[in-house]
Design an enzyme around this catalytic site. Sequence first.
Site, PDB file in Angstrom:
ATOM      1  N   PRO A   2     -51.511  26.644  53.652  1.00 13.70           N
ATOM      2  CA  PRO A   2     -52.496  26.353  54.699  1.00 13.70           C
ATOM      3  C   PRO A   2     -53.067  27.629  55.289  1.00 13.70           C
ATOM      4  CG  PRO A   2     -50.322  25.458  55.236  1.00 13.70           C
ATOM      5  CD  PRO A   2     -50.148  26.418  54.121  1.00 13.70           C
ATOM      6  N   GLU A   3     -54.338  27.605  55.530  1.00 13.12           N
ATOM      7  CA  GLU A   3     -55.018  28.680  56.243  1.00 13.12           C
ATOM      8  C   GLU A   3     -55.417  28.123  57.605  1.00 13.12           C
ATOM      9  OE1 GLU A   3     -58.001  30.631  53.805  1.00 13.12           O
ATOM     10  OE2 GLU A   3     -57.068  29.892  51.965  1.00 13.12           O
TER      11      GLU A   3
END
Length: 272
Positions: A2-3
């Site tokens: 995840p960013e």
Amino acid sequence: MPELPEVETIVRAIRPALVGRRITGFEASWPRQVQPSVDAVRAALLGRRVQAVSRRGKYVVLELGGGAGLLVHLKMSGRLCVAEGHGQERPQHQRAVLRLSGGAPLRFYDARKFGRLRFAPELAAALSGLGPEPLDPALGPARFHAMLSARRRQLKPLLLDQSFLAGLGNIYTDEALFRARLHPRRSSAGLDARQARALLAAIRAVLLQAIACAGTSLDWIYPGGRMQARLRVYGREGEPCPRCRAPLRAQAVGQRTAHFCPRCQPAPRSRA
DNA sequence: CGCCATGTTAGAGG
DNA sequence: TCCTCTAACATGGC
């Protein structure tokens, strides 16, 4: 995995079920993921109330009052959800559980065990190593240009450096550089004010679009996002550039794969 | 089997 | 001091 947009989406999803609850239990099955230790974290958490749930860079922050909090980093394959049961999750991948009064527990799943849970007595100190938030209005084009000019690094690895700017990962750096028409290997020190402004605007545009899409879902690790249909270069090597139709390329830059258009993002003359 | 992966960090070397 | 690269963490999918 995840960013920033994916973490933001997760934070928004779990926040309503956590805020105001009191912590009644904490268990973890892969101790090295918990800092300083499972026992220390349990002792620090028991009896405290979750005052707020926020995000800083790629960290999920459970604010517990008095400046303290629990930091969760999902790294490559971590997931968080609030539920009585495992639902779609694989039970054997659950690594930690935070039990709460009057509601379902917060469950942490992580197939690869890279994720981290850390109790921070002082959140401000624990997060002080992070660069500014890209969406913070206090980060203006002039300051961003100064930040870039102060370094001599290739743009791609610099944007991935969380101490420079907090929240970008491999997908959104490629997307932002494409939108700003800057080659991933260009030197940060070589940008003029107009290019720095364009890069900041591109970063913000792609992050806001991704948040609106609930993030990018490319595999089983992160479901529910819709941004993957709007990615213009990431994972699209060989496809025609959406702007000029030249074939998109993938190339290692700073130990990561960069995706870009060789025509819209002209390479710097020499190296770096 | 070998290679790849949305992340981070310690350490080596230039 | 700053920059770049490698290895390491550990697993799943192709």
